[in-house]
Design a protein around this motif. Structure first.
Motif, PDB file in Angstrom:
ATOM      1  N   SER A   1       3.530  12.035  19.138  1.00 35.86           N
ATOM      2  CA  SER A   1       2.744  11.844  17.922  1.00 35.86           C
ATOM      3  C   SER A   1       2.109  10.464  17.850  1.00 35.86           C
ATOM      4  O   SER A   1       1.156  10.263  17.080  1.00 35.86           O
ATOM      5  CB  SER A   1       3.621  12.072  16.689  1.00 35.86           C
ATOM      6  OG  SER A   1       4.644  11.097  16.619  1.00 35.86           O
TER       7      SER A   1
ATOM      8  N   VAL B   1      -3.782  16.410  13.976  1.00 39.06           N
ATOM      9  CA  VAL B   1      -2.390  16.863  13.879  1.00 39.06           C
ATOM     10  C   VAL B   1      -2.175  18.121  14.717  1.00 39.06           C
ATOM     11  O   VAL B   1      -1.167  18.254  15.418  1.00 39.06           O
ATOM     12  CB  VAL B   1      -2.010  17.115  12.413  1.00 39.06           C
ATOM     13  CG1 VAL B   1      -0.644  17.794  12.308  1.00 39.06           C
ATOM     14  CG2 VAL B   1      -1.987  15.797  11.635  1.00 39.06           C
TER      15      VAL B   1
ATOM     16  N   SER C   1       1.810   9.813  11.515  1.00 36.82           N
ATOM     17  CA  SER C   1       1.078   9.014  12.487  1.00 36.82           C
ATOM     18  C   SER C   1      -0.404   8.938  12.136  1.00 36.82           C
ATOM     19  O   SER C   1      -1.050   7.898  12.332  1.00 36.82           O
ATOM     20  CB  SER C   1       1.245   9.605  13.896  1.00 36.82           C
ATOM     21  OG  SER C   1       2.579   9.507  14.327  1.00 36.82           O
TER      22      SER C   1
ATOM     23  N   SER D   1       3.525  13.914  12.874  1.00 32.79           N
ATOM     24  CA  SER D   1       2.122  13.786  13.304  1.00 32.79           C
ATOM     25  C   SER D   1       1.233  13.388  12.136  1.00 32.79           C
ATOM     26  O   SER D   1       0.338  12.554  12.280  1.00 32.79           O
ATOM     27  CB  SER D   1       1.641  15.096  13.929  1.00 32.79           C
ATOM     28  OG  SER D   1       2.359  15.389  15.113  1.00 32.79           O
TER      29      SER D   1
ATOM     30  N   SER E   1       9.032  13.957  20.469  1.00 32.03           N
ATOM     31  CA  SER E   1       8.083  14.152  19.368  1.00 32.03           C
ATOM     32  C   SER E   1       7.490  12.830  18.920  1.00 32.03           C
ATOM     33  O   SER E   1       6.296  12.741  18.608  1.00 32.03           O
ATOM     34  CB  SER E   1       8.795  14.824  18.187  1.00 32.03           C
ATOM     35  OG  SER E   1       9.336  16.069  18.550  1.00 32.03           O
TER      36      SER E   1
ATOM     37  N   ASN F   1       2.832  18.199  21.855  1.00 25.71           N
ATOM     38  CA  ASN F   1       4.276  18.084  21.730  1.00 25.71           C
ATOM     39  C   ASN F   1       5.004  19.350  22.162  1.00 25.71           C
ATOM     40  O   ASN F   1       6.112  19.281  22.689  1.00 25.71           O
ATOM     41  CB  ASN F   1       4.656  17.728  20.291  1.00 25.71           C
ATOM     42  CG  ASN F   1       4.669  16.231  20.050  1.00 25.71           C
ATOM     43  OD1 ASN F   1       5.533  15.523  20.543  1.00 25.71           O
ATOM     44  ND2 ASN F   1       3.697  15.752  19.305  1.00 25.71           N
TER      45      ASN F   1
ATOM     46  N   THR G   1      -1.532  10.313  18.102  1.00 27.71           N
ATOM     47  CA  THR G   1      -2.321  10.715  16.937  1.00 27.71           C
ATOM     48  C   THR G   1      -2.801   9.497  16.177  1.00 27.71           C
ATOM     49  O   THR G   1      -3.965   9.430  15.743  1.00 27.71           O
ATOM     50  CB  THR G   1      -1.472  11.608  16.015  1.00 27.71           C
ATOM     51  OG1 THR G   1      -0.978  12.718  16.767  1.00 27.71           O
ATOM     52  CG2 THR G   1      -2.295  12.119  14.849  1.00 27.71           C
TER      53      THR G   1
ATOM     54  N   SER H   1      -1.859  17.195  18.226  1.00 28.06           N
ATOM     55  CA  SER H   1      -0.559  16.563  18.448  1.00 28.06           C
ATOM     56  C   SER H   1       0.536  17.603  18.588  1.00 28.06           C
ATOM     57  O   SER H   1       1.400  17.505  19.468  1.00 28.06           O
ATOM     58  CB  SER H   1      -0.238  15.613  17.292  1.00 28.06           C
ATOM     59  OG  SER H   1       1.070  15.074  17.419  1.00 28.06           O
TER      60      SER H   1
END
Length: 251
Positions: free
Chosen positions: A71, A105, A155, A152, A67, A112, A74, A108
């Motif tokens: 992320s 997001v 990020s 996310s 993860s 993921n 992002t 992302s």
């Protein structure tokens, strides 16, 4: 509300298309967790006593590490948008900051989830055998999605805070470091005593412990609620910070 959701969905699709154009970065973010899992299982697993097969122990930590890698893109994508001038075009179309960031997001989360499926596939291939109930699987997937969404958004805030995509990628390294001083790869009690407090009470540890317990159908107590509390706190912080930073950058 429906207009916001429509715009967010459209921008999520844009984020996914951008990922397809940067396929080398996507492949790297997917392959690194797999490589680390194989390294830990086959190089170090025989020397680490976890009370169970090491692949069984390590998979939840690899999912969280995955993860983090996923992320990180992002932050870079948001930073590139802010630097490239596309935000001015979006604002001329009366598109606010929330749908723009939510689109990143959403992309992302989609990336993921694909990475997560690959990690599970590789884990099954090398001997991971979860014993979760259907409800346990749903709870584990829901918790993982909550964590991915929170990190996310965090990020995205990093992408707004930094001035260049290179700096954004560098700052997200610190988020990817968090799984290491946790119960992801070794039991916390095997770490130096001065590290126990941080390892036990940082946000990643309850998420990993919850995933491990849910996937193996073991008692988890209130750990999932603690994990969800961390996810909610990180999400609230990240969304608030992202809104303030977006307004500041576009003022």
């Amino acid at each position: 509300m429906s207009d916001v959701l429509t715009v967010t969905g459209t921008l999520t699709g844009r984020g996914i298309r951008i990922s397809r154009r940067n396929i080398d970065a996507v492949i790297t973010s997917m392959m690194l967790p797999l490589m680390l899992m194989l390294i830990f299982v086959y190089f170090f697993g025989g020397a680490i006593d976890t009370g169970t097969r090491y692949v069984t122990y390590v998979v939840p930590g690899v999912l969280i590490l995955c993860s983090g890698f996923g992320s990180a893109g992002t932050a870079v994508a948001v930073s590139e948008d802010m630097k490239g001038g596309i935000i001015d075009r979006f604002r001329s179309l009366d598109i606010g900051g929330t749908p723009i960031l939510a689109g990143h997001v959403g992309a992302s989360v989609a990336r993921n989830l694909i990475s997560t499926a690959l990690v599970f596939g590789a884990a099954f291939a090398i001997g991971f055998r979860p014993s979760a109930t259907p409800l346990g699987w749903l709870a584990a997937i829901g918790l993982l999605v909550a964590f991915i969404t929170a990190i996310s958004w965090l990020s995205a805030a990093v992408g707004l805070l930094t001035r260049t995509p290179e700096a954004a990628g560098g700052v997200t390294f610190f988020m990817m470091f968090l799984p290491y001083p946790s119960s992801a790869f070794v039991p916390i009690e095997t770490m130096p005593g001065w590290l126990h407090g941080f390892a036990e009470h940082q946000p990643v540890t309850p998420v990993i412990e919850s995933l491990r317990g849910l996937l193996l159908d073991q008692p988890v107590g209130n750990t999932p609620w603690i994990a969800l509390g961390w996810c909610a706190a990180l999400l609230a912080l990240a969304v608030t910070a992202s809104g303030a930073l977006f307004r500041r950058r576009t003022a």
